[in-house]
Design a protein around this motif. Sequence first.
Motif, PDB file in Angstrom:
ATOM      1  N   ARG A  92       0.894  -1.223   0.025  1.00 12.84           N
ATOM      2  CA  ARG A  92       0.132   0.121  -0.177  1.00 12.84           C
ATOM      3  C   ARG A  92       0.837   1.229   0.043  1.00 12.84           C
ATOM      4  O   ARG A  92       0.623   2.212  -0.732  1.00 12.84           O
ATOM      5  N   HIS A  93       2.043   1.247   0.661  1.00 11.50           N
ATOM      6  CA  HIS A  93       2.696   2.306   0.734  1.00 11.50           C
ATOM      7  C   HIS A  93       3.588   2.455  -0.773  1.00 11.50           C
ATOM      8  O   HIS A  93       3.484   3.897  -1.072  1.00 11.50           O
ATOM      9  N   VAL A  95       2.118   1.717  -3.431  1.00 10.06           N
ATOM     10  CA  VAL A  95       1.074   2.287  -4.385  1.00 10.06           C
ATOM     11  C   VAL A  95       0.773   3.657  -4.334  1.00 10.06           C
ATOM     12  O   VAL A  95       0.447   4.622  -5.249  1.00 10.06           O
ATOM     13  N   ASP A  96       0.734   4.016  -2.662  1.00 11.71           N
ATOM     14  CA  ASP A  96       0.505   5.395  -2.616  1.00 11.71           C
ATOM     15  C   ASP A  96       1.563   6.454  -3.080  1.00 11.71           C
ATOM     16  O   ASP A  96       1.201   7.578  -3.730  1.00 11.71           O
ATOM     17  N   ARG A  97       2.737   6.172  -3.069  1.00  6.43           N
ATOM     18  CA  ARG A  97       3.697   6.636  -3.831  1.00  6.43           C
ATOM     19  C   ARG A  97       3.792   6.898  -5.204  1.00  6.43           C
ATOM     20  O   ARG A  97       4.307   7.678  -5.676  1.00  6.43           O
ATOM     21  N   GLY A  99       1.329   7.690  -7.184  1.00  9.51           N
ATOM     22  CA  GLY A  99       0.553   8.473  -7.908  1.00  9.51           C
ATOM     23  C   GLY A  99      -0.688   8.071  -8.343  1.00  9.51           C
ATOM     24  O   GLY A  99      -1.377   7.064  -7.903  1.00  9.51           O
ATOM     25  N   ARG A 100      -1.169   8.632  -9.238  1.00 12.81           N
ATOM     26  CA  ARG A 100      -2.486   8.237  -9.840  1.00 12.81           C
ATOM     27  C   ARG A 100      -2.647   7.581 -10.968  1.00 12.81           C
ATOM     28  O   ARG A 100      -3.752   6.787 -11.310  1.00 12.81           O
ATOM     29  N   ARG A 105       0.894   2.517 -10.703  1.00 16.06           N
ATOM     30  CA  ARG A 105       0.331   1.832  -9.592  1.00 16.06           C
ATOM     31  C   ARG A 105       0.439   0.406  -9.344  1.00 16.06           C
ATOM     32  O   ARG A 105       0.956  -0.031  -8.320  1.00 16.06           O
ATOM     33  N   LEU A 109       3.184  -1.899  -7.086  1.00 18.83           N
ATOM     34  CA  LEU A 109       2.705  -3.010  -6.285  1.00 18.83           C
ATOM     35  C   LEU A 109       3.535  -4.346  -6.438  1.00 18.83           C
ATOM     36  O   LEU A 109       4.087  -4.915  -5.772  1.00 18.83           O
ATOM     37  N   LEU A 156      -6.114  -6.555  -3.307  1.00 24.47           N
ATOM     38  CA  LEU A 156      -5.351  -5.176  -3.814  1.00 24.47           C
ATOM     39  C   LEU A 156      -4.910  -5.089  -5.240  1.00 24.47           C
ATOM     40  O   LEU A 156      -5.068  -4.174  -6.115  1.00 24.47           O
ATOM     41  N   LEU A 160      -6.185  -3.155  -8.464  1.00 28.47           N
ATOM     42  CA  LEU A 160      -5.352  -2.267  -9.321  1.00 28.47           C
ATOM     43  C   LEU A 160      -5.537  -2.717 -10.901  1.00 28.47           C
ATOM     44  O   LEU A 160      -5.227  -1.931 -11.921  1.00 28.47           O
ATOM     45  N   GLU A 163      -8.674  -1.458 -12.422  1.00 31.91           N
ATOM     46  CA  GLU A 163      -8.401   0.080 -12.546  1.00 31.91           C
ATOM     47  C   GLU A 163      -7.603   0.485 -13.900  1.00 31.91           C
ATOM     48  O   GLU A 163      -7.909   1.285 -14.728  1.00 31.91           O
TER      49      GLU A 163
END
Length: 218
Positions: A92-93, A95-97, A99-100, A105, A109, A156, A160, A163
């Motif tokens: 999760r860290h 993925v958060d770093r 971006g969008r 993403r 991961l 997760l 993704l 997405e």
Amino acid sequence: MEDDENTGTDTGRPTARARNRRGQGARLRDDIVAAAAGLLAETGDERAITLRSVARRVGIAAPSIYAHFPDQPAIMLAVVREAHVELNGALRHAVDRAGRDPRERLGALCHAYLTFAQDHPERYRTMFGGLWMPALGESSVTERDLTDLGQESLALLADLLAECVAAGASASTDPAADAVALWLGLHGLAHQRAVTRAFPWPAGIAERVITPLAHLTT
């Protein structure tokens, strides 16, 4: 019969642990799990983790463990669950770093997963049956316990991938099933890296696994 209470008179044993105050039982449970994880990291061998060895490290009598764990496999299950929590946090860290961008993403991961396995090979092998495989029906560990392991990270991964499909970055028609296939590919690479000491891995091998299994578009 397991060890008697440690008194500190045996030079091979630690000084007895001070009795926990009322309401601090959870602390002892955490110490038991930490001791087992430490033994595993040092030895790389699940057989080194016994009620006696864990009790010795914590500084308690082995029978004291039964208030928190019914048997050795239950301790190992707790160690594995804790490792999965750590893995999920790392994923999760990353993925958060990232971006969008969905593709970025997903890639973040996948590479975080491989990095975790490479940085913690013994822990990783224990998480996925390489070092630990409890005998169902002969211990307190159930099939449901094992089925639940890894579900958060797999969910997760599937989210993704979905997405990426929504963004037109993947041609997958079944993100849930393809996420399993992608995980199997990552796991195969991670496992081989963990157990193979010398192999000339081709450049970009991770992308050769990720791109086709995630059906990423160019």
